[in-house]
Design an enzyme around this catalytic site. Sequence first.
Site, PDB file in Angstrom:
ATOM      1  N   GLU A 127       0.820  -1.208   0.000  1.00 55.02           N
ATOM      2  CA  GLU A 127       0.000   0.000   0.000  1.00 55.02           C
ATOM      3  C   GLU A 127       0.858   1.264   0.000  1.00 55.02           C
ATOM      4  OE1 GLU A 127      -3.304   0.490  -0.360  1.00 55.02           O
ATOM      5  OE2 GLU A 127      -3.311  -1.647  -0.842  1.00 55.02           O
ATOM      6  N   CYS A 162     -12.057   1.542 -14.911  1.00 56.84           N
ATOM      7  CA  CYS A 162     -12.349   2.978 -14.801  1.00 56.84           C
ATOM      8  C   CYS A 162     -11.037   3.759 -14.799  1.00 56.84           C
ATOM      9  CB  CYS A 162     -13.152   3.252 -13.527  1.00 56.84           C
ATOM     10  SG  CYS A 162     -13.937   4.883 -13.495  1.00 56.84           S
ATOM     11  N   CYS A 169     -15.923   1.402 -20.283  1.00 55.74           N
ATOM     12  CA  CYS A 169     -17.260   1.416 -19.696  1.00 55.74           C
ATOM     13  C   CYS A 169     -18.119   0.227 -20.120  1.00 55.74           C
ATOM     14  CB  CYS A 169     -17.971   2.724 -20.045  1.00 55.74           C
ATOM     15  SG  CYS A 169     -17.106   4.192 -19.419  1.00 55.74           S
ATOM     16  N   CYS A 171     -23.938   4.224 -13.302  1.00 57.54           N
ATOM     17  CA  CYS A 171     -22.905   5.265 -13.279  1.00 57.54           C
ATOM     18  C   CYS A 171     -23.417   6.542 -13.930  1.00 57.54           C
ATOM     19  CB  CYS A 171     -21.658   4.762 -14.007  1.00 57.54           C
ATOM     20  SG  CYS A 171     -20.355   6.014 -14.152  1.00 57.54           S
TER      21      CYS A 171
END
Length: 338
Positions: A36, A191, A198, A207
């Site tokens: 992370e 995305c 899409c 969306c």
Amino acid sequence: MTELASDLLRWFKSNGRKNLPWQSSLPNVYHIWLSEVMLQQTQVITVVNYFNGFVKAFPDLASLANAHEDQVMSKWAGLGYYSRARNLHKTAKLVESKHNGVFPKKYDEIVALPGIGPSTAGAILSLGSGISAPILDGNVKRTLSRYHKIEGHYSSSEVMKELWRLAKHHTPRTNNAEYTQAIMDIGATICIPKNPLCESCPLASHCGAYLTKDQGAYPHKKNNTGKLPEKTVAFLIFKNERQEVFLKKRPNKGIWGGLWSFEECEDSNEAIRIKISRHNNKAKIVRSLTKFKHPFTHFTLWVNPILIDSPGGSANYYATDSLTLGTPAPVKKILQEL
């Protein structure tokens, strides 16, 4: 559970990323924390090799805590944003000394550690311990901005406040680790910043940006302030009779903090002359190497490398073929060309 969370969890079962080197059937909090931090401002494709090399050198938190800072910086060199590596090292030491070597599971204790903000803390809790905690990294910001058609840029405190509200709203109480990975994955693979896929997105039917065919407008871009400023610096490459080069450790603050670099100064004849004479009054310029630019987020740095014969040089001179010190990318580039 919200529609967004339900759609993501269904998609994740067959489409989510499950074979990244920091993922395992039994979560390893050390690996999750390390990944992370590495993934802050850095793409997965770049992080994978650095992660593998770092874990090979420091297989667990204790080995990282007991390592010398130069060893840590050496394994981080080239990944950028070097305060991340220093904070990793500090955090490992704190976990060893204050938490008996066990990474804490309380949010307040995690965000109190160096280099860990709310989103990273959320990822550590959810991915490492299955605790329901929201995240808001770049992928999640972009996904939520399009899904909810958020007006404004992330630099606005009001926009960030709204994004955090939505991140908390969509974070489920169950299957939290899967949801956290899923929303990161959808932003990283579907995305994406430009030309989002899409037609393959499980969120498309709800969306806002997709339904109005306005995906390109979201997230809103920050007002363009024009061309990035440019700076120029001279790198003085002192080389002795043994073909060793002089390197000095940079201050921990500022660019390339904690890494080893050449002597440097303003790129002017007078500044170069003074710097050379102070280093070694017997030193003489051999030649200038090709000038090149190195991009940073907020400015462009032009580097003028100058090769210098430095007879008698010994202290802090290193053989380049066996160098283990962490060096910035431009320094590594020059050393490889010498």
